[in-house]
Design a protein around this motif. Structure first.
Motif, PDB file in Angstrom:
ATOM      1  N   GLU A 122      49.323  40.525  36.290  1.00  0.00           N
ATOM      2  CA  GLU A 122      48.110  39.932  36.841  1.00  0.00           C
ATOM      3  C   GLU A 122      47.763  40.558  38.183  1.00  0.00           C
ATOM      4  OE1 GLU A 122      49.300  35.870  36.835  1.00  0.00           O
ATOM      5  OE2 GLU A 122      48.259  35.425  34.959  1.00  0.00           O
ATOM      6  N   ARG A 123      48.798  40.830  39.004  1.00  0.00           N
ATOM      7  CA  ARG A 123      48.529  41.478  40.291  1.00  0.00           C
ATOM      8  C   ARG A 123      47.940  42.878  40.093  1.00  0.00           C
ATOM      9  NH1 ARG A 123      53.938  39.601  41.582  1.00  0.00           N
ATOM     10  NH2 ARG A 123      53.837  37.651  42.760  1.00  0.00           N
ATOM     11  N   GLU A 124      48.467  43.645  39.149  1.00  0.00           N
ATOM     12  CA  GLU A 124      47.965  44.989  38.894  1.00  0.00           C
ATOM     13  C   GLU A 124      46.538  44.949  38.370  1.00  0.00           C
ATOM     14  OE1 GLU A 124      49.221  47.947  39.560  1.00  0.00           O
ATOM     15  OE2 GLU A 124      50.849  46.885  40.599  1.00  0.00           O
ATOM     16  N   GLN A 125      46.278  43.963  37.508  1.00  0.00           N
ATOM     17  CA  GLN A 125      44.919  43.833  37.008  1.00  0.00           C
ATOM     18  C   GLN A 125      43.948  43.493  38.130  1.00  0.00           C
ATOM     19  OE1 GLN A 125      45.088  40.932  33.875  1.00  0.00           O
ATOM     20  NE2 GLN A 125      46.108  42.311  32.426  1.00  0.00           N
ATOM     21  N   ALA A 126      44.387  42.598  39.039  1.00  0.00           N
ATOM     22  CA  ALA A 126      43.525  42.207  40.150  1.00  0.00           C
ATOM     23  C   ALA A 126      43.287  43.397  41.091  1.00  0.00           C
ATOM     24  CB  ALA A 126      44.146  41.028  40.905  1.00  0.00           C
ATOM     25  N   ARG A 127      44.327  44.226  41.337  1.00  0.00           N
ATOM     26  CA  ARG A 127      44.153  45.390  42.211  1.00  0.00           C
ATOM     27  C   ARG A 127      43.199  46.403  41.584  1.00  0.00           C
ATOM     28  NH1 ARG A 127      45.926  50.306  42.732  1.00  0.00           N
ATOM     29  NH2 ARG A 127      47.244  50.140  40.872  1.00  0.00           N
ATOM     30  N   ALA A 128      43.364  46.573  40.248  1.00  0.00           N
ATOM     31  CA  ALA A 128      42.458  47.507  39.562  1.00  0.00           C
ATOM     32  C   ALA A 128      41.019  47.000  39.609  1.00  0.00           C
ATOM     33  CB  ALA A 128      42.912  47.673  38.122  1.00  0.00           C
ATOM     34  N   ALA A 129      40.852  45.668  39.505  1.00  0.00           N
ATOM     35  CA  ALA A 129      39.501  45.119  39.582  1.00  0.00           C
ATOM     36  C   ALA A 129      38.895  45.342  40.954  1.00  0.00           C
ATOM     37  CB  ALA A 129      39.549  43.619  39.252  1.00  0.00           C
ATOM     38  N   VAL A 130      39.718  45.273  42.006  1.00  0.00           N
ATOM     39  CA  VAL A 130      39.225  45.528  43.366  1.00  0.00           C
ATOM     40  C   VAL A 130      38.767  46.983  43.496  1.00  0.00           C
ATOM     41  CG1 VAL A 130      39.892  45.700  45.794  1.00  0.00           C
ATOM     42  CG2 VAL A 130      40.566  43.703  44.446  1.00  0.00           C
ATOM     43  N   GLU A 156      33.811  42.099  47.247  1.00  0.00           N
ATOM     44  CA  GLU A 156      34.429  41.158  48.172  1.00  0.00           C
ATOM     45  C   GLU A 156      35.145  40.029  47.409  1.00  0.00           C
ATOM     46  OE1 GLU A 156      35.686  39.469  51.690  1.00  0.00           O
ATOM     47  OE2 GLU A 156      34.827  41.452  51.295  1.00  0.00           O
ATOM     48  N   ALA A 157      34.547  39.502  46.309  1.00  0.00           N
ATOM     49  CA  ALA A 157      35.179  38.439  45.520  1.00  0.00           C
ATOM     50  C   ALA A 157      36.466  38.931  44.877  1.00  0.00           C
ATOM     51  CB  ALA A 157      34.203  37.930  44.454  1.00  0.00           C
ATOM     52  N   ALA A 158      36.456  40.169  44.343  1.00  0.00           N
ATOM     53  CA  ALA A 158      37.653  40.730  43.735  1.00  0.00           C
ATOM     54  C   ALA A 158      38.759  40.913  44.763  1.00  0.00           C
ATOM     55  CB  ALA A 158      37.322  42.054  43.062  1.00  0.00           C
ATOM     56  N   ARG A 159      38.365  41.333  45.952  1.00  0.00           N
ATOM     57  CA  ARG A 159      39.346  41.527  47.018  1.00  0.00           C
ATOM     58  C   ARG A 159      39.998  40.208  47.414  1.00  0.00           C
ATOM     59  NH1 ARG A 159      39.619  41.131  52.284  1.00  0.00           N
ATOM     60  NH2 ARG A 159      37.458  40.397  52.434  1.00  0.00           N
ATOM     61  N   GLN A 160      39.196  39.119  47.543  1.00  0.00           N
ATOM     62  CA  GLN A 160      39.745  37.802  47.905  1.00  0.00           C
ATOM     63  C   GLN A 160      40.658  37.255  46.802  1.00  0.00           C
ATOM     64  OE1 GLN A 160      36.457  35.264  48.877  1.00  0.00           O
ATOM     65  NE2 GLN A 160      35.873  36.442  50.717  1.00  0.00           N
ATOM     66  N   GLN A 161      40.253  37.494  45.535  1.00  0.00           N
ATOM     67  CA  GLN A 161      41.102  37.038  44.436  1.00  0.00           C
ATOM     68  C   GLN A 161      42.450  37.738  44.446  1.00  0.00           C
ATOM     69  OE1 GLN A 161      40.874  34.619  42.399  1.00  0.00           O
ATOM     70  NE2 GLN A 161      42.512  35.103  40.932  1.00  0.00           N
ATOM     71  N   LEU A 197      46.242  36.077  44.915  1.00  0.00           N
ATOM     72  CA  LEU A 197      47.366  36.315  44.014  1.00  0.00           C
ATOM     73  C   LEU A 197      48.593  36.788  44.782  1.00  0.00           C
ATOM     74  CD1 LEU A 197      45.670  38.003  40.932  1.00  0.00           C
ATOM     75  CD2 LEU A 197      46.622  35.702  41.069  1.00  0.00           C
ATOM     76  N   LEU A 198      48.351  37.609  45.775  1.00  0.00           N
ATOM     77  CA  LEU A 198      49.481  38.087  46.582  1.00  0.00           C
ATOM     78  C   LEU A 198      50.083  36.962  47.420  1.00  0.00           C
ATOM     79  CD1 LEU A 198      48.155  41.550  47.848  1.00  0.00           C
ATOM     80  CD2 LEU A 198      49.794  41.113  45.992  1.00  0.00           C
ATOM     81  N   ALA A 199      49.243  36.032  47.897  1.00  0.00           N
ATOM     82  CA  ALA A 199      49.726  34.937  48.757  1.00  0.00           C
ATOM     83  C   ALA A 199      50.322  33.791  47.955  1.00  0.00           C
ATOM     84  CB  ALA A 199      48.582  34.433  49.633  1.00  0.00           C
ATOM     85  N   GLY A 200      49.985  33.637  46.661  1.00  0.00           N
ATOM     86  CA  GLY A 200      50.446  32.499  45.853  1.00  0.00           C
ATOM     87  C   GLY A 200      49.544  31.287  46.021  1.00  0.00           C
ATOM     88  N   SER A 201      49.883  30.209  45.276  1.00  0.00           N
ATOM     89  CA  SER A 201      49.063  29.000  45.306  1.00  0.00           C
ATOM     90  C   SER A 201      49.244  28.258  46.627  1.00  0.00           C
ATOM     91  CB  SER A 201      49.447  28.065  44.153  1.00  0.00           C
ATOM     92  OG  SER A 201      49.273  28.721  42.918  1.00  0.00           O
TER      93      SER A 201
END
Length: 408
Positions: A123-131, A177-182, A186-190
């Motif tokens: 999920e983290r890799e997917q989020a980074r790729a989306a950014v 900007e939304a992808a970056r915040q997401q 994910l990196l910070a956790g819930s």
């Protein structure tokens, strides 16, 4: 001459008889009744009527919610175990609600587990790729916008085309900007607040499930203890209406131990005591005797409810209830509800010193007897034991053969 002789003899005989009578009156007319201290037996018991019941008495079982009786799973005389389902109302709706609340709880628990575990590596890799993708799109949109602005300044591009290029650039930038915040989340956790909210949802789902299960359980009638089904009062298909709640559907009793509820006549209330042995007989078991002991005595008298076949028996007598626990052997023979006769042994002693109860003087909490001494009587303190309706045991103070006043 002969007549005078006979008359004189008659007068003489009358004089002798009168003198003898006066002598007897003077010497024996005031003689009090006496008795001797002797050996004998004390056997004191009382009789009563009773009825066999389980240790729990009769337990009436009914539903606390209305509905149609779907099934009764037991018959009269059947043995049941604690917790066994005995009867059930139609409950499809309640069962469906239980299933729905279980699903809601599973969903809430899964969401909480997800928040606690955090994002997976994929999920983290997917989020980074989306950014990265959103950044590239935003950069391309910015280049396109700058080119459109220059063309518009030269009069080659219309105002509408310029504004469209600007909107595309700003939209792409917002998505970046939304992808970056997401990705940063994910990196910070819930957050703790999100986990606390999810935990509350789980507790709420569990409470709703317990409530649904309670409603469902109210449509089932379970045995409160091991025992025996005594009676069935309703049949499948009958309706338990709101005004009938609590009306018995079945009755049962815990017959792990059997007792006799005996009715003791009010005149014998002061005599009975806990632990006293008892003998039980029943017409249905002629020649058999069952043993027991008094384990409980009622606190108040009431009306007599058990009657014999004697038409002369008084039916308006007050009685005190007493419970007699039967020996285990009786459980295999006697049945609940059987009417029995009860003999309670209050005292039974053999070959002991006894005196009439009428000879005892009680004063200031002490007991005395008047004993002959010469031509008179002396009062002697005595220590007494068991007694019946006629005699009392002498433990100390008298010896066998002594003469005492029978009615001092």
């Amino acid at each position: 001459m002969i007549s005078r002789t006979r008359l004189g003899g008659a007068l003489l005989l009358l004089t002798i008889l009168v003198s003898l009578g006066m002598y007897l009156i003077r010497n024996h007319g005031d003689s009090p009744p006496t008795t001797r201290v002797r050996r004998g037996r004390i056997h004191w018991r009382i009789a009563a009527h009773g009825r066999v019941e389980g240790v729990s008495e009769e337990i009436l079982l009914g539903f606390t919610v209305p509905g149609r009786l779907r099934a009764i799973f037991v018959e009269e005389g059947e043995r049941v175990r604690r917790g066994q389902i005995l009867a059930e109302l139609e409950n499809e709706e309640q069962r469906a609600r239980v299933e729905a609340e279980r699903a809601s709880l599973a969903k809430a628990e899964a969401h909480l587990a997800l928040l606690r575990a955090g994002a997976r590596v994929e999920e983290r890799e997917q989020a980074r790729a989306a950014v990265e993708e959103a950044r590239a799109v935003a950069a391309h949109a910015e280049v396109a916008y700058q080119r459109a602005r220059r063309l518009h300044e030269r009069g080659i591009l219309s105002r509408e085309e310029l504004e469209r290029a600007e909107r595309e650039w700003r939209t792409a930038h917002a998505r970046w900007e939304a992808a970056r915040q997401q990705y940063e989340r994910l990196l910070a956790g819930s957050r703790l607040e999100e986990i606390a909210a999810a935990e509350a949802e789980v507790r709420l789902a569990r409470a709703r499930l317990r409530e649904a299960e309670a409603h469902y359980e109210h449509t089932r009638l379970r045995a409160p203890c091991d025992g025996l089904i005594l009676r069935r009062f309703m049949r499948p298909g009958e309706i338990v209406r709101p005004e009938m709640l609590g009306q018995p559907v079945l009755s049962m009793a815990d017959d792990s131990r059997l007792r006799v509820r005996a009715e003791i006549d009010e005149t014998d209330v002061a005599k009975i005591r806990l632990g006293a042995p008892a003998i039980i007989t029943a017409d249905a078991y002629r020649g058999e005797v069952f043993a027991g002991r008094v384990v409980k005595i009622g606190a108040a008298v009431g009306r007599k409810t058990l009657m014999s076949d004697d038409p002369a028996e008084k039916r308006d007598r007050e009685v005190l209830e007493a419970w007699i626990e039967l020996d285990p052997a009786a459980r295999r023979r006697l049945v609940i509800g059987l009417r029995v006769d009860v003999i309670i042994e209050l005292a039974k002693r053999e070959n002991i010193l006894i005196i009439p109860t009428s000879a005892v003087i009680t004063r200031d909490g002490r007991t005395f007897v008047k004993v002959r001494r010469g031509n008179g009587w002396v009062e002697r303190p005595v220590h007494l034991g068991a007694r019946d309706e006629m005699h009392v045991e002498v433990l100390d103070g008298l010896t066998e053969g002594e003469v005492i006043l029978k009615t001092p």
